[in-house]
Design a protein around this motif. Sequence first.
Motif, short mmCIF file in Angstrom:
data_model
loop_
_atom_site.label_atom_id
_atom_site.label_comp_id
_atom_site.label_asym_id
_atom_site.label_seq_id
_atom_site.Cartn_x
_atom_site.Cartn_y
_atom_site.Cartn_z
N ARG A 20 73.61 80.59 -0.90
CA ARG A 20 72.95 79.21 -0.59
C ARG A 20 71.61 79.39 -0.19
NH1 ARG A 20 76.18 75.58 3.18
NH2 ARG A 20 77.70 76.16 1.43
N LEU A 21 71.41 80.48 0.62
CA LEU A 21 69.87 80.55 1.05
C LEU A 21 68.84 81.05 0.08
CD1 LEU A 21 70.65 81.48 4.73
CD2 LEU A 21 69.72 79.48 4.07
N HIS A 22 69.61 81.88 -0.87
CA HIS A 22 68.73 82.56 -1.71
C HIS A 22 68.26 81.44 -2.81
CE1 HIS A 22 67.04 85.38 -4.55
NE2 HIS A 22 68.06 84.95 -5.35
N LYS A 23 69.22 80.51 -2.91
CA LYS A 23 69.24 79.37 -3.95
C LYS A 23 68.01 78.30 -3.15
CE LYS A 23 73.40 79.49 -6.48
NZ LYS A 23 74.66 78.82 -6.69
N ILE A 24 68.19 78.01 -2.22
CA ILE A 24 67.14 77.39 -1.34
C ILE A 24 65.59 78.13 -1.68
CG2 ILE A 24 66.38 76.50 0.90
CD1 ILE A 24 69.41 75.87 1.48
N GLU A 25 65.62 79.19 -1.35
CA GLU A 25 64.54 79.99 -1.31
C GLU A 25 63.96 79.96 -2.73
OE1 GLU A 25 63.36 84.51 -0.78
OE2 GLU A 25 64.40 83.61 1.09
N GLU A 26 64.77 80.17 -3.85
CA GLU A 26 64.12 80.08 -5.10
C GLU A 26 63.65 78.49 -5.66
OE1 GLU A 26 67.67 80.98 -7.34
OE2 GLU A 26 66.95 83.30 -7.45
N ASP A 27 64.39 77.59 -4.94
CA ASP A 27 63.86 76.24 -5.16
C ASP A 27 62.40 75.80 -4.69
OD1 ASP A 27 64.55 73.44 -6.21
OD2 ASP A 27 64.16 72.83 -4.11
N PHE A 28 62.08 76.55 -3.45
CA PHE A 28 60.88 76.55 -2.77
C PHE A 28 59.75 77.09 -3.55
CE2 PHE A 28 62.71 75.48 1.30
CZ PHE A 28 62.18 74.39 1.47
N GLU A 29 59.95 78.19 -4.47
CA GLU A 29 59.27 78.90 -5.29
C GLU A 29 58.90 78.30 -6.81
OE1 GLU A 29 60.94 82.81 -5.54
OE2 GLU A 29 60.52 83.14 -3.32
N GLN A 30 59.52 77.22 -7.01
CA GLN A 30 59.28 76.71 -8.35
C GLN A 30 58.12 75.81 -8.26
OE1 GLN A 30 61.25 76.69 -10.94
NE2 GLN A 30 62.64 78.31 -9.63
#
Length: 106
Positions: A20-30
């Motif tokens: 879940r935290l990895h997905k949140i991090e990916e979202d911030f990088e969009q």
Amino acid sequence: MDAAKHENILKARKHELEVRLHKIEEDFEQPRNPDDDDRATERNNDEVLEELGETGQRELHAIDAALDRIGAGTFGICVRCGGPIGDDRLGVVPHTPFCKTCAAAL
């Protein structure tokens, strides 16, 4: 108290949080939307994601501490009073370091 059972539960929850935290991090990088209204919505969403990320990080830290207590043989023992943490409490909050009484006093 079955430490091995709780260890499996904790490791599964840790994996879930890491994903879940990895997905949140990916979202911030969009890349951000150039539209002002959409950017405002994204900023609001980012605030929510940031809070979810911080909460997840705190839970991960608590899980790691619980896994350390399992390794040390002190899992299920309240870190405050030294008394046992009930199985019912560990079933609800498996990473808790406190018995019900001490948790209520905090």
